[in-house]
Design a protein around this motif. Sequence first.
Motif, PDB file in Angstrom:
ATOM      1  N   GLU A   1       0.821  -1.193   0.000  1.00 49.86           N
ATOM      2  CA  GLU A   1       0.000   0.000   0.000  1.00 49.86           C
ATOM      3  C   GLU A   1       0.863   1.253   0.000  1.00 49.86           C
ATOM      4  OE1 GLU A   1      -1.313   0.276   4.658  1.00 49.86           O
ATOM      5  OE2 GLU A   1      -2.600  -0.827   3.291  1.00 49.86           O
TER       6      GLU A   1
ATOM      7  N   SER B   1      -4.522   0.745  -1.253  1.00 47.01           N
ATOM      8  CA  SER B   1      -3.982  -0.618  -1.267  1.00 47.01           C
ATOM      9  C   SER B   1      -3.945  -1.137  -2.692  1.00 47.01           C
ATOM     10  CB  SER B   1      -4.746  -1.530  -0.310  1.00 47.01           C
ATOM     11  OG  SER B   1      -5.994  -1.822  -0.834  1.00 47.01           O
TER      12      SER B   1
ATOM     13  N   SER C   1      -4.780  -3.379  -9.359  1.00 53.21           N
ATOM     14  CA  SER C   1      -5.979  -2.678  -8.944  1.00 53.21           C
ATOM     15  C   SER C   1      -5.652  -1.870  -7.696  1.00 53.21           C
ATOM     16  CB  SER C   1      -7.129  -3.653  -8.688  1.00 53.21           C
ATOM     17  OG  SER C   1      -6.845  -4.450  -7.578  1.00 53.21           O
TER      18      SER C   1
ATOM     19  N   GLU D   1      -7.325   0.333  -4.423  1.00 48.97           N
ATOM     20  CA  GLU D   1      -8.516   0.512  -3.613  1.00 48.97           C
ATOM     21  C   GLU D   1      -8.248   1.599  -2.592  1.00 48.97           C
ATOM     22  OE1 GLU D   1     -10.006  -3.460  -2.684  1.00 48.97           O
ATOM     23  OE2 GLU D   1     -10.967  -2.551  -0.925  1.00 48.97           O
TER      24      GLU D   1
ATOM     25  N   THR E   1     -10.294   4.871   0.011  1.00 48.51           N
ATOM     26  CA  THR E   1     -11.471   5.636   0.417  1.00 48.51           C
ATOM     27  C   THR E   1     -11.128   7.116   0.353  1.00 48.51           C
ATOM     28  OG1 THR E   1     -12.199   3.847   1.836  1.00 48.51           O
ATOM     29  CG2 THR E   1     -13.152   6.006   2.274  1.00 48.51           C
TER      30      THR E   1
ATOM     31  N   GLU F   1     -15.684   4.547  -1.000  1.00 48.30           N
ATOM     32  CA  GLU F   1     -14.618   3.623  -1.353  1.00 48.30           C
ATOM     33  C   GLU F   1     -14.610   3.412  -2.864  1.00 48.30           C
ATOM     34  OE1 GLU F   1     -14.487   0.118   1.222  1.00 48.30           O
ATOM     35  OE2 GLU F   1     -13.795  -0.947  -0.575  1.00 48.30           O
ATOM     36  N   TYR F   2     -13.430   3.478  -3.434  1.00 44.42           N
ATOM     37  CA  TYR F   2     -13.304   3.274  -4.872  1.00 44.42           C
ATOM     38  C   TYR F   2     -12.328   2.140  -5.130  1.00 44.42           C
ATOM     39  CZ  TYR F   2     -15.379   7.932  -5.427  1.00 44.42           C
ATOM     40  OH  TYR F   2     -16.213   9.017  -5.395  1.00 44.42           O
ATOM     41  N   ARG F   3     -12.585   1.430  -6.192  1.00 45.10           N
ATOM     42  CA  ARG F   3     -11.656   0.387  -6.624  1.00 45.10           C
ATOM     43  C   ARG F   3     -11.603   0.400  -8.143  1.00 45.10           C
ATOM     44  NH1 ARG F   3     -10.053  -4.894  -4.682  1.00 45.10           N
ATOM     45  NH2 ARG F   3      -9.450  -6.078  -6.500  1.00 45.10           N
TER      46      ARG F   3
END
Length: 160
Positions: A21, A41, A58, A60, A62, A77-79
């Motif tokens: 992260e 992360s 990917s 991730e 917030t 939260e986004y991913r």
Amino acid sequence: MILQLKRLFERAGDQKDIGSEIPLEELGEFVGCGSFVTPISLSGKVQNIAGMVSLDYSAEVTVRRRCDRCLDEFDREYRFGFSHILSRDESSLNDESVFCPGGALNMNELVISDLLVELPTKAVCRDDCKGLCPKCGKNLNNGSCGCDLPAAVGRSETEF
Ligand SMILES: [Zn+2]
Ligand SMILES: [Zn+2]
């Protein structure tokens, strides 16, 4: 975070997992998009297939944002997933490839610019956010304010 990929660039068939992260203290403010609430992360991998090095990962995170309708802050939260071709040779770069001088990839820079492209510029705290009263400015999610307002949206819907 700097990924040292010199060896990977030299060895076809090699791959390296990314599972780490980017800590909050290395993240700045998102201009116009709010601020980070969590570290970003990351998971994914870099691989060298027949001499072509690619990165798939990917991210991730917030992000604290301000609602475009009611102006309240909320966390979302986004991913997102991203893929890139990596190149350590400046002369073979194109729009889609990422330059890795000396085989080193600045992951922080890349992730933040990737996120800036994907993060929607407009954010609403919830789909049915009622927004602010145009007369008194009250947040209508907390109850009606009693102003006499034409129900513009409702009316145009019933006309059809
Ligand atoms: Zn809202
Ligand atoms: Zn009002």
